[in-house]
Scaffold this active site. Structure first.
Site, PDB file in Angstrom:
ATOM      1  N   ASP A 131      -6.793   7.102  97.831  1.00 15.71           N
ATOM      2  CA  ASP A 131      -5.532   7.237  98.421  1.00 15.71           C
ATOM      3  C   ASP A 131      -4.931   8.421  98.124  1.00 15.71           C
ATOM      4  O   ASP A 131      -5.139   8.983  97.330  1.00 15.71           O
ATOM      5  CB  ASP A 131      -4.783   5.932  97.991  1.00 15.71           C
ATOM      6  CG  ASP A 131      -5.398   4.543  98.211  1.00 15.71           C
ATOM      7  OD1 ASP A 131      -5.722   4.384  99.427  1.00 15.71           O
ATOM      8  OD2 ASP A 131      -5.084   3.614  97.427  1.00 15.71           O
ATOM      9  N   ASP A 179      -5.759   2.371 105.565  1.00 17.05           N
ATOM     10  CA  ASP A 179      -4.711   1.166 105.282  1.00 17.05           C
ATOM     11  C   ASP A 179      -3.743   1.044 106.305  1.00 17.05           C
ATOM     12  O   ASP A 179      -3.271  -0.109 106.641  1.00 17.05           O
ATOM     13  CB  ASP A 179      -3.881   1.597 103.832  1.00 17.05           C
ATOM     14  CG  ASP A 179      -4.643   1.619 102.808  1.00 17.05           C
ATOM     15  OD1 ASP A 179      -5.877   0.945 102.606  1.00 17.05           O
ATOM     16  OD2 ASP A 179      -4.574   2.245 101.693  1.00 17.05           O
TER      17      ASP A 179
END
Length: 164
Positions: free
Chosen positions: A118, A140
């Site tokens: 991330d 995401d």
């Protein structure tokens, strides 16, 4: 273009964009050694290794938990692919492709690194306090956009034809 082709294209494009962004940030930009990089007053690039699911829920580094999570995700991708193959609307098919591409992108991370990469962090400062959103990635974004498009298609999309 047939809906199924558009869904497969969305999945492949999502997967390529997700993995390309992560590989570039890890191995070209070298985000691990740079630390947090301020891009705008409200957006930073940071490196976060997510061993949980979306938004960092169910964090566990236990190998059995990771295998269970991987198994659930693999089954989900197969179910979503069957749904995509049977879908009759372009919006739902592309939405499912976005979800599938994002899920596979994050699964590749888990396999390659043991966690999802991330890197995007939005934040705002109000009255001297900094409020951060979750750190996330392009996979995401695709998953959230796909779910939103499925909801739109389900509630506001073209109604299914009625049987005679």
């Amino acid at each position: 273009m047939k809906p199924l082709h558009a869904g497969v294209l969305a999945a492949v494009a999502t997967l390529i964009a997700d993995q390309a962004s992560k590989l570039w940030l890890l191995f070209v930009f070298d985000i691990a050694h740079r630390g947090a990089v301020r891009v705008t007053p409200f957006f930073d690039l940071v490196l976060a290794w997510n061993v949980g699911i979306s938004f960092g829920w169910l964090q566990s580094e236990n190998p059995m938990a990771q295998i269970a999570l991987g198994t659930v995700k693999a089954v989900a991708v197969v179910v979503l692919a069957i749904w995509m193959a049977r879908s009759r609307t372009l919006l739902a098919t592309v939405a499912l492709g976005l979800i599938i591409g994002g899920a596979i992108g994050n699964a590749i991370d888990r396999f390659a690194y043991g966690a999802v990469v991330d890197f995007a962090l939005f934040h705002v400062e109000i009255g001297g306090n900094v409020y951060n959103w979750y750190v996330f990635n392009l996979a995401d974004v695709a998953i959230v956009a796909g779910v939103a498009a499925l909801l739109y298609d389900s509630f506001l999309g073209v109604p299914a034809a009625k049987a005679p």
